[in-house]
Design an enzyme around this catalytic site. Sequence first.
Site, PDB file in Angstrom:
ATOM      1  N   ASP A  14     -11.526  -0.370 -11.485  1.00  0.00           N
ATOM      2  CA  ASP A  14     -10.376  -1.262 -11.571  1.00  0.00           C
ATOM      3  C   ASP A  14     -10.816  -2.633 -11.081  1.00  0.00           C
ATOM      4  OD1 ASP A  14      -7.236  -1.372 -11.898  1.00  0.00           O
ATOM      5  OD2 ASP A  14      -7.731  -2.517 -10.093  1.00  0.00           O
ATOM      6  N   GLU A  16      -9.593  -6.749 -10.084  1.00  0.00           N
ATOM      7  CA  GLU A  16      -8.569  -7.762  -9.824  1.00  0.00           C
ATOM      8  C   GLU A  16      -9.168  -9.103 -10.223  1.00  0.00           C
ATOM      9  OE1 GLU A  16      -5.642  -6.837  -9.133  1.00  0.00           O
ATOM     10  OE2 GLU A  16      -6.146  -4.757  -8.674  1.00  0.00           O
ATOM     11  N   HIS A 176      -2.249  -2.633  -6.457  1.00  0.00           N
ATOM     12  CA  HIS A 176      -2.855  -3.828  -7.055  1.00  0.00           C
ATOM     13  C   HIS A 176      -4.061  -4.303  -6.256  1.00  0.00           C
ATOM     14  CE1 HIS A 176      -0.001  -4.364 -10.284  1.00  0.00           C
ATOM     15  NE2 HIS A 176       1.011  -4.243  -9.426  1.00  0.00           N
ATOM     16  N   ASP A 181      -6.264   1.316  -6.783  1.00  0.00           N
ATOM     17  CA  ASP A 181      -5.871   1.560  -8.179  1.00  0.00           C
ATOM     18  C   ASP A 181      -6.885   2.447  -8.889  1.00  0.00           C
ATOM     19  OD1 ASP A 181      -3.816  -0.067  -7.519  1.00  0.00           O
ATOM     20  OD2 ASP A 181      -4.137  -1.559  -9.097  1.00  0.00           O
TER      21      ASP A 181
END
Length: 570
Positions: A14, A16, A176, A181
């Site tokens: 994942d 960001e 998040h 995540d």
Amino acid sequence: MGTPLREVTFVVVDLETTGAAPGAHALTEIGALKVRGGEVLARFSTLVNPGAAVPPQITALTGITNAMLVGAPDVAPCLEDFLSWAGLDAGTADNDSNPAVPGSGTPTDTVLVAHNARFDVGHLRGAAKALGIGWTEPRVLDTLALARRAWPRGKVPNHRLSTLAALVGASTRPTHRALDDASATADVLHAALEVLAPLGVTHLEDLATATDPVPARRRARSRLAEGLPTTPGVYQLCSATGEVLYVGSTVNLHRRVRSYFTAAERRPRVIRILDTTTEVRHVPTPTLLEARVRELRLIAELDPVANRRSRAPRRQPWLHLVAGPEPHLALTAVLPLREVGYAVGPFWSRRGAQEALRAAESVLRLRRRDDWVRTNSPGPSTTGGSPTAQASDRAASFLSGQTDLVAAEVLERVRRLAQAQRYEEAGTWTRRLRSLLQAALRAERTRPLLTCPHLVAARPREHGGWELVAVRWGMLAGSLVTPPGTDPRPGVAALRSSARVVSQPTLVGQEASVEETLLLADWVLDAGARLVEVDGDPQALSWPAASAARYGKVLHTDPHLDSDRPCHRG
């Protein structure tokens, strides 16, 4: 059989980002887990300094501030470390690689997993490209698409990661933040695979089609492949009443039959019969060639509803010369074997045969039989040097392999029409010539085998040993495979003695369809084959100097292939 999912290494990732487009200044955090068999093998987590400010709305969503990223490493070293950790860097991985799992001691296949994988993989790919970091496309599995198959709308309100994590009771709640995540995504992955396992998603190879919209009832029928060998063979898809619905051949019976019940099968006529298929019959064969020959024979014998090729092999016409006071070219589906050296064919359709007849007649100037009947004219004699006798001789030469006698003149006609900008007429004559040349090419390849009483050919196998094939009068009489590292001569002797006895036929196609002979010709006359035994004249296995294969541009295909030949692969 493939790789069971319990042996597959999944790298669940994942990212960001700053909200910017994929590139060198978008990543703010990378989190990933390496899991196999439901166990977490390793974790990877790092903040990333994107070299750009994080917008306030992104900080509000993720909690990642500019101050947190000041001391973080830049994008390039972070990305290189992640790809190396995951076994996905260009130096060690590719689509067919088996990166080693740390601590496992054995290499396994690796699959990159993400929820809405287009976003995460797109950012990884874009950053690698912008920074000049080597990137090789990995196998990718999107848990968003997987979840839509496992839990359709109606079972869940939506397919957001937070909703799915709550549904499956994930041990980590999505926040998040990248590692949280990724942990939630791993739990969703395992739960979705458990739901889909009864529907046939049990191996690595199933993942390619697991997210496609295949009805659960059809996918569950993949169990019909259980117990099938992984060897070459011919198979029959049958209904509950025992009716044969489809016949096919393959190099791997288990894999091919299983693929019918996934999204890999897209042919409407085949899809229509899959829901009524309740049984798969199969016959293993020593070689793929024998499987394809058996397929042709079974289609001709059983006439399955879903097969399109070879349903009437003995009705395919040939172009030949009819002798007599008024010799003429004609089409026939009954060709004596003694005339095969002076005939062109077969044609796959009556229309194509008529087109070829027009092209030949336009050059050879032999009046067609219906013209003689219509004018009630006895015509000139064929004796001596009369024009009719000369035209008959030219026709015989053309039909026996002198393709230039017709092809050169038709091509010149096409050139003149094109110069006059009569392109439609030029295209019509090109189409007629193509049909004629394709049939001539088939005749050239089948004649040597149709007139040969016996031959044995051999081809080396990729992993050692030999494939041996016996052909008699254009028919496959037997085949076998010799073990690697052994003398193949005893195998040749065994094949010679055990091969089917085939009497010389009187008609072409009497013992074996011409399609079978063409399959054998493609195998026996290929550059990789060796002729071991030949009864008769070995020179008969050569092609004429004026072969139709010379006209590859007109054929619009490789000279060894037929562009108008119906596809039949099962």
